[in-house]
Write an enzyme that holds these catalytic residues in place. Sequence first.
Site, mmCIF file in Angstrom:
data_model
loop_
_atom_site.group_PDB
_atom_site.id
_atom_site.type_symbol
_atom_site.label_atom_id
_atom_site.label_comp_id
_atom_site.label_asym_id
_atom_site.label_seq_id
_atom_site.Cartn_x
_atom_site.Cartn_y
_atom_site.Cartn_z
ATOM 1 N N ASP A 1 0.797 -1.227 0.000
ATOM 2 C CA ASP A 1 0.000 0.000 0.000
ATOM 3 C C ASP A 1 0.825 1.269 0.000
ATOM 4 O O ASP A 1 0.346 2.337 -0.341
ATOM 5 C CB ASP A 1 -0.802 0.052 1.317
HETATM 6 C C1 NOJ Z 1 -2.086 -3.458 5.204
HETATM 7 C C2 NOJ Z 1 -3.210 -3.633 4.240
HETATM 8 O O1 NOJ Z 1 -4.386 -4.004 4.936
HETATM 9 C C3 NOJ Z 1 -2.874 -4.692 3.217
HETATM 10 O O2 NOJ Z 1 -3.884 -4.751 2.260
HETATM 11 C C4 NOJ Z 1 -1.561 -4.402 2.549
HETATM 12 O O3 NOJ Z 1 -1.298 -5.433 1.653
HETATM 13 C C5 NOJ Z 1 -0.475 -4.277 3.585
HETATM 14 N N1 NOJ Z 1 -0.838 -3.227 4.491
HETATM 15 C C6 NOJ Z 1 0.885 -3.984 2.979
HETATM 16 O O4 NOJ Z 1 1.004 -2.703 2.532
#
Ligand code: NOJ
Length: 833
Positions: free
Chosen positions: A525
């Site tokens: 993200d």
């Molecule tokens: C938390 C998020 O909920 C998830 O979707 C994402 O893949 C991870 N962060 C890594 O960035």
Amino acid sequence: MTATKKKPAVKAKASKKYGYFDDANKEYVLTTPATPIKWCNYVGTLDFGGIVDTTGGTLVCKGDPALNRITKYIAQMPNADFKASTVYIRVKDGKSYKFFSPFYVPTLQKLDKWECHIGLSYSRWIAEAFGLRVQVTIFVPTKSNTLLQDIQITNIAGGAKEVDVIPVYEFSHFEAEKQLTNADWVPQTMTLKAHPEKDGHLVLEQYAYMKRDYAVNYVTADCKISSFDGDRRVFLGCNEMGSWQHPLSLDNKELSNSECDRGDNIAALMIHAGKIGAKKTFRTCTQLGQEQSLKVANKAIKKYRDLKNVDKAFAELAAFWDKYLETIQVKTPDASFNTMVNVHNPRQCHTTKNWSRYLSLYQLGYGTSRGIGYRDSTQDLMGVMSHMPEEALVLTKNLISVQRPEGNAMHQYAPLALEEDTGSEANEGDSREKANAVDAQGNHLYADWYGDDHLWIVLTVASYLKETGKMELLDEEIPFYEKGKKRAEREKGTILEHLKRALKFTREHLGKHNLPLLGFADWNDCMNLPLGAESTFNTALYAKALLEMMDIEEHLGDTKAVEMYKGWYEDVKKAFNESAWDGKWWVRWFDKDGNAYGTNKAKYGKIYCNGQSWPVISGIATGAHAEQGMDSLNKLLNTKYGVKSSTPGYRGFEPSVGGISTYPPGAKENGGIFLHTNPWVMIAETILGRGDNAYNYYCQINPAAKNDILDVFESEPYCYPQNILGDEHKQFGMGRNAWLSGTSTWTYQAATQYILGIRASYNGLVVDPCIPTKWNGFDAVRKFRGATYEISVKNPKHVSKGVAQMIVDGQEIDSNVAPIFTKGTHKVEVILG
Ligand code: NOJ
């Protein structure tokens, strides 16, 4: 299991500083309330339920934590503070009273004994003080809208004691965020009314005014209530100079019978247990529920006023879990592996399936900005698919319903809005933040879609099909998501069509190197590069989704489609191999100008974990490069507490990369041990046949194995956290963001399907282990398509991988796939070598 009968716990382990695993009762037994940080448990489901922390605080919601919250649990308050609920036990002491809470909080009264048993969807406290032993069990009966609190008080000292029980709940406004942001509108609307009944029972009814005719909360108990308070100010006393630690009301025989026409609504009940003689027990059970009206609630109220029904409900809950867990039970030489795989990991998968990333002590469930995450839930579903495929299918279909006609998916949806068919149930997630950014020519700088979301659903649907064999699902029609339109007005497509459009979307959104575009972000993200950037993660996920689709089409007998997807797969594999090798590992992204990220030439973020594991998982890493990438990962990213997501961490905020550099080096995605990535490393290692490596990566992050180092780890040892601080950080080894993490589903898949190698397929149950060479073998029982498979794996030559012989019901078969039987118990003997 009933409310009282328990198997004897393994006492030898009770010496641990914070607690111990009681595997016989499937519990973690906490022996001190002073956990390093707040720990919790989950009760109920997203339909009704929430969090119970280890000191009696409860966060209860119905259907949506943001839009229908019931209790006012403020997670940021210190552990010792009252948080939405407690129970006071009051003992007559001459002319006055002394009291304590069995949760320790909020009275902080010294106790002679304290335990919190963190069980499967229940928490049970056992506390002793003033010659009393108090047992409190909190749970939500299956498929109900009631939180029960079963309180049993035994006089263990001798000499009768006059005892009162005062349970208290504090209510939240149903719109959780408004409770925190508006201190006029919220209290003006909050109302609490008392409904005394002729026989001495009492129901306290609570609602926000506009909800009066739609949804009311209530608190009641099975026994007579002699007085109550509904107004917090009255209960605490002296204009709230009385505290939760010592509410001044408790100095009086009775509460003030305050209703609440506005203000801070609570439900405090005075229950006189009377004189409890030596060895005698008094028992009462409180109910906190929500229904459309008290009239509707009446059935449940009556039911749980009969303690036999409380016991029955608890037994039913235990039966639910027994059935859920019996899907796969294993016996390996590693006790903490067994503890996690047999109980706590599948249990955590059930929790993530319910709450996605919506409600935890870290994801606080306020506002509608989070909701059910597309990427997260599609993956979570794979962790429960063997245990509850039909329940999983409901969420699977909801997710499919927020896929756009173009093929990509909305990033998240709000469950209540979806139910109510508002036409705006889904949103684009964080990409909205940059949606308006434009360059000098007015072109949008960032995508408003994520490059990976829609691809995960192919894996999810495939896992349902393999588990159940119900291929007809693919013909079912589900609407695509068109914002503003009611469901009936939207374009429809079969589920197969949804999957096809997902793949086509990626096939048609390639960048300079013919690799799939990043979109706003991929799994990571925190890396948001301007439009035109390519992602090797999306590349690998796309390739893996294509492999799954080829299998589906092959099973459907559509050879033309198989050939087409094979062609797409070969194209992307070629493009990847032509552009993404950096010399010793694979790069992770290219920006729109073709500059690589995750390259040895970079100062920060030289190598990324997912960049190495996923090319192996998807089979696009060819030749020696597959192992080389994984070896570089081992050399540069591995630590004793897990594999870091990248290294070195950025040393300050860099607008060009954004989110990742908002964290200090070693934290979260910026060089932290972002645990979700670790099971992918395990899976990749099993694909390479390196069972010792896979197992080592498993052990490094196994929370049950961290029970001895909780002063470093700090997080709950009975579930995976989202992240552990990496070795560039001073607090290396510290875990945070427990419970709601993709680590759960993937570690469970890694352990059961890849290390133990037991996985569903279209043609039968595959047994293809990749275990540590030191293991002599293992046993497992797996339910699959109506039959029970008793699997015994022997490893006489101490290899990791390779099935030399498989014997099913005494007959040798020429593969490692046990046939589909649909009923009965079948013996599967496997010899590795
Ligand atoms: C938390 C998020 O909920 C998830 O979707 C994402 O893949 C991870 N962060 C890594 O960035």
